[in-house]
Design an enzyme around this catalytic site. Structure first.
Site, PDB file in Angstrom:
ATOM      1  N   ASP A  41      -4.561 -12.644   3.760  1.00 56.50           N
ATOM      2  CA  ASP A  41      -5.723 -12.325   4.266  1.00 56.50           C
ATOM      3  C   ASP A  41      -6.858 -12.947   3.396  1.00 56.50           C
ATOM      4  O   ASP A  41      -8.273 -12.167   3.940  1.00 56.50           O
ATOM      5  CB  ASP A  41      -5.599 -10.991   4.498  1.00 56.50           C
ATOM      6  CG  ASP A  41      -5.094 -10.069   3.360  1.00 56.50           C
ATOM      7  OD1 ASP A  41      -4.601 -10.609   2.601  1.00 56.50           O
ATOM      8  OD2 ASP A  41      -4.730  -8.837   3.678  1.00 56.50           O
ATOM      9  N   HIS A  91      -6.208  -7.071  -0.258  1.00 53.04           N
ATOM     10  CA  HIS A  91      -6.486  -5.962  -0.730  1.00 53.04           C
ATOM     11  C   HIS A  91      -5.857  -5.305  -1.856  1.00 53.04           C
ATOM     12  O   HIS A  91      -4.717  -5.896  -2.289  1.00 53.04           O
ATOM     13  CB  HIS A  91      -6.128  -4.916   0.578  1.00 53.04           C
ATOM     14  CG  HIS A  91      -6.774  -5.221   1.985  1.00 53.04           C
ATOM     15  ND1 HIS A  91      -6.010  -6.094   2.649  1.00 53.04           N
ATOM     16  CD2 HIS A  91      -7.814  -4.581   2.262  1.00 53.04           C
ATOM     17  CE1 HIS A  91      -6.704  -6.222   3.778  1.00 53.04           C
ATOM     18  NE2 HIS A  91      -8.009  -5.307   3.660  1.00 53.04           N
ATOM     19  N   HIS A 125       0.801  -1.110  -0.003  1.00 56.97           N
ATOM     20  CA  HIS A 125       0.178  -0.023   0.002  1.00 56.97           C
ATOM     21  C   HIS A 125       1.080   1.289   0.151  1.00 56.97           C
ATOM     22  O   HIS A 125       0.126   2.385   0.021  1.00 56.97           O
ATOM     23  CB  HIS A 125      -1.118   0.103   1.121  1.00 56.97           C
ATOM     24  CG  HIS A 125      -1.933  -1.171   1.210  1.00 56.97           C
ATOM     25  ND1 HIS A 125      -2.860  -1.204   0.351  1.00 56.97           N
ATOM     26  CD2 HIS A 125      -2.205  -1.862   2.137  1.00 56.97           C
ATOM     27  CE1 HIS A 125      -3.703  -2.366   0.128  1.00 56.97           C
ATOM     28  NE2 HIS A 125      -3.295  -2.727   1.505  1.00 56.97           N
ATOM     29  N   ASP A 139      -2.517 -10.625  -2.169  1.00 51.87           N
ATOM     30  CA  ASP A 139      -3.330 -10.075  -0.899  1.00 51.87           C
ATOM     31  C   ASP A 139      -4.778  -9.760  -1.329  1.00 51.87           C
ATOM     32  O   ASP A 139      -5.202  -9.571  -2.267  1.00 51.87           O
ATOM     33  CB  ASP A 139      -2.374  -8.939  -0.622  1.00 51.87           C
ATOM     34  CG  ASP A 139      -2.960  -8.290   0.844  1.00 51.87           C
ATOM     35  OD1 ASP A 139      -2.101  -8.636   1.872  1.00 51.87           O
ATOM     36  OD2 ASP A 139      -3.764  -7.528   1.031  1.00 51.87           O
TER      37      ASP A 139
HETATM   38  C1  SP5 Z   1      -0.912  -5.220   3.934  1.00 46.00           C
HETATM   39  C2  SP5 Z   1      -2.624  -5.178   4.156  1.00 46.00           C
HETATM   40  O1  SP5 Z   1      -3.096  -6.208   4.093  1.00 46.00           O
HETATM   41  N1  SP5 Z   1      -2.900  -3.842   4.421  1.00 46.00           N
HETATM   42  C3  SP5 Z   1      -4.460  -3.756   4.931  1.00 46.00           C
HETATM   43  C4  SP5 Z   1      -4.729  -2.629   5.508  1.00 46.00           C
HETATM   44  C5  SP5 Z   1      -6.245  -2.513   5.751  1.00 46.00           C
HETATM   45  N2  SP5 Z   1      -6.566  -1.341   6.803  1.00 46.00           N
HETATM   46  C6  SP5 Z   1      -7.951  -1.012   6.986  1.00 46.00           C
HETATM   47  C7  SP5 Z   1      -8.412  -2.161   7.497  1.00 46.00           C
HETATM   48  C8  SP5 Z   1      -9.959  -1.796   8.045  1.00 46.00           C
HETATM   49  C9  SP5 Z   1     -10.383  -3.163   9.107  1.00 46.00           C
HETATM   50  N3  SP5 Z   1     -11.519  -2.882   9.621  1.00 46.00           N
HETATM   51  C10 SP5 Z   1     -12.012  -3.887  10.163  1.00 46.00           C
HETATM   52  C11 SP5 Z   1     -13.124  -3.912  11.111  1.00 46.00           C
HETATM   53  C12 SP5 Z   1     -13.396  -5.388  11.674  1.00 46.00           C
HETATM   54  N4  SP5 Z   1     -13.764  -5.141  13.096  1.00 46.00           N
HETATM   55 ZN    ZN Z   2      -4.223  -6.991   2.883  1.00 51.41          ZN
END
Ligand code: SP5
Ligand code: ZN
Length: 341
Positions: A282, A195, A157, A193
């Site tokens: 993930d 994301h 990211h 990944d």
């Molecule tokens: C490297 C990578 O996988 N980065 C991911 C970043 C995600 N950040 C935002 C996550 C928002 C999570 N909200 C979750 C709510 C669950 N209770």
């Molecule tokens: Zn991720």
């Protein structure tokens, strides 16, 4: 397989704004412990060589590197005592993007959101993570069929001048650039990944010497929200060398592996010489912040499919937040890869 890892990451654990609350980040040090334990039987561990700093300047702007290296000191010097430095104001549409002087302004300017921040040891940890990526790449350049970097913090990211999504320095981009700078022809980055790898996409968007290909949750419902649509195909000479496969919430291995099959066919058709895999796990069914349905045996199949591409392969760890299971999932990919040839 050769695994590069280090203890330096351990003290880096950022805070993250999640659902309106500041919590200890999902991206935690235990992720590496669990993964090392799961890999220890079948693989050989090495420490990285010292980072050669010049590679960072091939991927990130000097202003951004200077900001990252000094942000913690500026935060403390500005009188703040919170253990994570975070911005609270971003150059959102249609405001000015002139770089501000204050640390609070700079944190907004050089980041993409509030899901991570900078701690006392972030710069040290991020440069060590980049050193791991560099050592993995060096070993593949030296003739290893494949090697894996237990990079923490992750990287995909991070853009040329913004941190976010738990990422500060873009490890996969560093690997790809190092390959290019040492005589490799076209490099393919396959980002699996959950994301979208918005940082890697941005870094190579106008280039045809590095193909970026990403399979991920559709940004219409998932982070990073503003990057990762299928119509983002690159610009100028890079047009046609950026390939996105956004998938709906709840995607299982059936449709995910269909996307992989197509992605691999596209990459292979573009005469890629070396493969960099941004390996996030993930996509796992029990991941606490994700929505896909992949199982541990599915990760083994992914490893076998990646091996069948039959290219020298640099594996870089990205996400994966089901801490107990992630070691087994990473091990399944690497073991599947070794079985697959
Ligand atoms: C490297 C990578 O996988 N980065 C991911 C970043 C995600 N950040 C935002 C996550 C928002 C999570 N909200 C979750 C709510 C669950 N209770
Ligand atoms: Zn991720």
């Amino acid at each position: 397989m050769l695994i590069f890892t280090s203890d330096i990451h351990r003290q880096h654990h950022s805070a993250e704004l999640d659902g309106g609350r500041l919590i200890p980040s999902w991206e935690c040090p235990e992720r590496v412990d669990v993964t090392e334990a799961a890999l220890s039987d079948a693989h050989e561990f090495r420490l990285p060589n010292k980072l050669s700093y010049s590679i960072l300047e091939r991927v990130h702007t000097p202003q951004y590197l200077d900001f990252l290296a000094n942000a913690w000191t500026r935060w403390v010097d500005s009188g703040k005592t919170a253990p994570t430095a975070m911005g609270f104001c971003w150059p959102a549409r249609p405001l000015s993007e002139k770089p501000p002087n204050s640390i609070d302004g700079a944190l907004g300017y050089y980041s993409s959101g509030a899901d991570c921040g900078i701690t006392k040891v972030t710069w040290r940890a991020a440069t060590e993570s980049a050193a791991i990526a560099q050592s993995v790449t060096t070993s593949v350049l030296g003739g290893e069929r494949a090697a894996f970097g237990l990079c923490r913090p992750p990287g995909h990211h991070a853009t040329s001048d913004q941190f976010g999504g738990y990422c500060y320095l873009n490890n996969a981009a560093i690997a790809a650039q190092q390959l290019r700078d040492t005589g490799t022809g076209r490099v393919g980055i396959l980002d699996i990944d959950y994301h979208h790898g918005n940082g890697t996409q941005q870094i190579f968007y106008a280039r045809d010497d590095v193909v970026f290909c990403s399979i991920h949750a559709d940004p219409t419902f998932e982070f990073p929200y503003f990057s990762g649509h299928a119509d983002e195909r690159g610009v100028g000479p890079g047009e046609g060398f950026n390939l996105n496969y956004p998938l709906p919430a709840g995607t299982g291995f059936g449709s995910w592996s269909g996307a992989l099959q197509d992605a691999v066919a596209q990459l292979t058709g573009l005469d890629v010489e070396v493969l960099v895999v941004s390996l996030g796990v993930d996509t796992f069914e029990d991941d606490p912040i994700s929505s896909f349905g992949l199982t541990t045996p599915d990760f083994g199949e992914i490893g076998r499919r990646l091996a069948q591409i039959n290219l020298p392969t640099v594996f870089i760890l990205e996400g994966g937040y089901a801490v107990e299971a992630m070691g087994g999932n990473v091990a399944a990919v690497l073991n599947g890869f070794e079985q697959g040839g």
